[in-house]
Motif scaffolding. Structure first.
Motif, PDB file in Angstrom:
ATOM      1  N   LEU A  33       0.820  -1.208   0.000  1.00 52.76           N
ATOM      2  CA  LEU A  33       0.000   0.000   0.000  1.00 52.76           C
ATOM      3  C   LEU A  33       0.857   1.262   0.000  1.00 52.76           C
ATOM      4  O   LEU A  33       0.354   2.358   0.217  1.00 52.76           O
ATOM      5  CB  LEU A  33      -0.924   0.005   1.225  1.00 52.76           C
ATOM      6  CG  LEU A  33      -1.849  -1.191   1.383  1.00 52.76           C
ATOM      7  CD1 LEU A  33      -2.594  -1.123   2.698  1.00 52.76           C
ATOM      8  CD2 LEU A  33      -2.819  -1.281   0.226  1.00 52.76           C
ATOM      9  N   SER A  34       2.144   1.099  -0.284  1.00 47.56           N
ATOM     10  CA  SER A  34       3.073   2.222  -0.170  1.00 47.56           C
ATOM     11  C   SER A  34       2.807   3.338  -1.172  1.00 47.56           C
ATOM     12  O   SER A  34       3.244   4.470  -0.959  1.00 47.56           O
ATOM     13  CB  SER A  34       4.507   1.730  -0.325  1.00 47.56           C
ATOM     14  OG  SER A  34       4.702   1.201  -1.634  1.00 47.56           O
ATOM     15  N   ILE A  36      -0.086   4.585  -1.819  1.00 48.44           N
ATOM     16  CA  ILE A  36      -1.290   5.303  -1.400  1.00 48.44           C
ATOM     17  C   ILE A  36      -0.891   6.282  -0.291  1.00 48.44           C
ATOM     18  O   ILE A  36      -0.436   5.866   0.765  1.00 48.44           O
ATOM     19  CB  ILE A  36      -2.375   4.333  -0.880  1.00 48.44           C
ATOM     20  CG1 ILE A  36      -2.716   3.316  -1.961  1.00 48.44           C
ATOM     21  CG2 ILE A  36      -3.607   5.105  -0.424  1.00 48.44           C
ATOM     22  CD1 ILE A  36      -3.615   2.203  -1.482  1.00 48.44           C
ATOM     23  N   PRO A  37      -1.039   7.583  -0.546  1.00 45.02           N
ATOM     24  CA  PRO A  37      -0.627   8.544   0.482  1.00 45.02           C
ATOM     25  C   PRO A  37      -1.528   8.476   1.711  1.00 45.02           C
ATOM     26  O   PRO A  37      -2.721   8.213   1.607  1.00 45.02           O
ATOM     27  CB  PRO A  37      -0.761   9.889  -0.209  1.00 45.02           C
ATOM     28  CG  PRO A  37      -1.713   9.671  -1.323  1.00 45.02           C
ATOM     29  CD  PRO A  37      -1.593   8.231  -1.724  1.00 45.02           C
ATOM     30  N   GLU A  38      -0.931   8.700   2.868  1.00 50.27           N
ATOM     31  CA  GLU A  38      -1.708   8.721   4.100  1.00 50.27           C
ATOM     32  C   GLU A  38      -2.506  10.018   4.160  1.00 50.27           C
ATOM     33  O   GLU A  38      -2.063  11.061   3.693  1.00 50.27           O
ATOM     34  CB  GLU A  38      -0.790   8.632   5.314  1.00 50.27           C
ATOM     35  CG  GLU A  38      -0.179   7.264   5.482  1.00 50.27           C
ATOM     36  CD  GLU A  38       0.523   7.109   6.814  1.00 50.27           C
ATOM     37  OE1 GLU A  38       0.105   7.752   7.796  1.00 50.27           O
ATOM     38  OE2 GLU A  38       1.491   6.345   6.861  1.00 50.27           O
ATOM     39  N   ILE A  39      -3.685   9.944   4.729  1.00 51.70           N
ATOM     40  CA  ILE A  39      -4.519  11.126   4.875  1.00 51.70           C
ATOM     41  C   ILE A  39      -3.983  11.958   6.039  1.00 51.70           C
ATOM     42  O   ILE A  39      -3.568  11.433   7.066  1.00 51.70           O
ATOM     43  CB  ILE A  39      -6.000  10.731   5.094  1.00 51.70           C
ATOM     44  CG1 ILE A  39      -6.884  11.951   5.018  1.00 51.70           C
ATOM     45  CG2 ILE A  39      -6.187   9.976   6.390  1.00 51.70           C
ATOM     46  CD1 ILE A  39      -8.351  11.623   4.936  1.00 51.70           C
ATOM     47  N   THR A  40      -3.986  13.268   5.839  1.00 50.75           N
ATOM     48  CA  THR A  40      -3.512  14.152   6.909  1.00 50.75           C
ATOM     49  C   THR A  40      -4.660  14.450   7.872  1.00 50.75           C
ATOM     50  O   THR A  40      -5.831  14.243   7.550  1.00 50.75           O
ATOM     51  CB  THR A  40      -2.990  15.486   6.333  1.00 50.75           C
ATOM     52  OG1 THR A  40      -4.086  16.188   5.742  1.00 50.75           O
ATOM     53  CG2 THR A  40      -1.888  15.263   5.312  1.00 50.75           C
ATOM     54  N   HIS A  41      -4.321  14.946   9.036  1.00 52.13           N
ATOM     55  CA  HIS A  41      -5.330  15.312  10.029  1.00 52.13           C
ATOM     56  C   HIS A  41      -6.255  16.392   9.463  1.00 52.13           C
ATOM     57  O   HIS A  41      -7.466  16.347   9.659  1.00 52.13           O
ATOM     58  CB  HIS A  41      -4.660  15.792  11.315  1.00 52.13           C
ATOM     59  CG  HIS A  41      -5.636  16.143  12.392  1.00 52.13           C
ATOM     60  ND1 HIS A  41      -6.361  15.196  13.070  1.00 52.13           N
ATOM     61  CD2 HIS A  41      -6.017  17.346  12.890  1.00 52.13           C
ATOM     62  CE1 HIS A  41      -7.148  15.795  13.934  1.00 52.13           C
ATOM     63  NE2 HIS A  41      -6.955  17.099  13.853  1.00 52.13           N
TER      64      HIS A  41
END
Length: 61
Positions: A33-34, A36-41
């Motif tokens: 899953l690398s 796919i960017p992580e969602i920010t707060h």
């Protein structure tokens, strides 16, 4: 891992069905899953439930 639920409403190609079958055999840890960017707060805070964004949604009192 739970089984994948494949909707019959969406016309999957043979290649897509083969890919889904391969993914189903894998454990969660094996799936990359690398990319796919992580969602920010901040992005999370701006999210609204889909039912609240519909134009014709009924307003609650």
């Amino acid at each position: 891992m739970d089984r994948l639920e494949i909707s019959e409403k969406f016309p999957y190609t043979k290649e897509e069905l083969e890919c889904l079958a391969e993914l189903e055999k894998m454990s969660y840890e094996e799936i990359d899953l690398s990319d796919i960017p992580e969602i920010t707060h901040e992005e999370f805070e701006r999210m609204k439930a889909n039912r609240l964004r519909r134009k014709n949604a009924k307003k609650t009192a």
